[in-house]
Design an enzyme around this catalytic site. Structure first.
Site: not given
Length: 171
Positions: A80, A131, A143
């Site tokens: 990510c 994240h 993502h």
């Protein structure tokens, strides 16, 4: 933004949105607030609307790239933060921090009602985000989700992501 503006990406983007998140369902506990120290100055300054749009389009173009822990190129795959770094360096010449924890201090916090394409989206259930992705508009973000997956487009209101604490940042 309407689907017609996505041109040849309209159908693949729609299919990705409809497939939803395949991550494990959230637990019943409420997410804790993500802790963010005071924002640090960023070399890139405020993003223009044009740059923000370019960031979103570039991120969408990487949908389908394989996930790879520590990855930061289309050829090698992305995690990510590697995805965010690659897109921002390509479109702004800014060098974002490499980890999600460091990204949480990069830029200015943006209230939910003022988010726009190109903003960073940080997720977590505790005080430190775990994240991150790039907001592309209409409640969606791009993502690199997890091992074995691919860069994808998800909706903030999906069952999994809506249970996460979320913060928006603008470098």
């Amino acid at each position: 933004m309407t689907w017609q503006k996505w041109g040849r990406w309209g159908t693949p983007v729609l299919l990705l949105v409809l497939t939803g998140c395949s991550s494990a369902p959230p637990t019943a506990s409420a997410p804790a607030a993500i802790h963010r120290p005071a924002p640090l100055p960023v070399d890139s300054g405020r993003l223009s609307s044009e740059m923000a749009h370019d960031i979103a389009i570039h991120a969408l173009g990487l949908v389908g790239t394989p996930y790879r822990y520590g990855g930061n190129t289309p050829d090698g795959g992305f995690d990510c933060s590697g995805l965010i770094g690659y897109v921002y360096r390509a479109r702004t010449a800014a060098a974002p921090p490499r980890t999600v924890a460091q990204l949480a201090q990069w830029g200015q916090t943006v209230p939910l009602e003022q988010r726009r394409t190109g903003d960073l989206v940080l997720f977590g259930r505790g005080r430190t985000p775990t994240h991150a992705g790039i907001y592309v508009g209409e409640g969606r973000f791009v993502h690199a989700p997890s091992t074995g997956g691919q860069v994808r487009l998800d909706h903030l209101q999906s069952r999994y992501w809506s249970a996460q604490q979320v913060a928006f940042l603008r470098p």
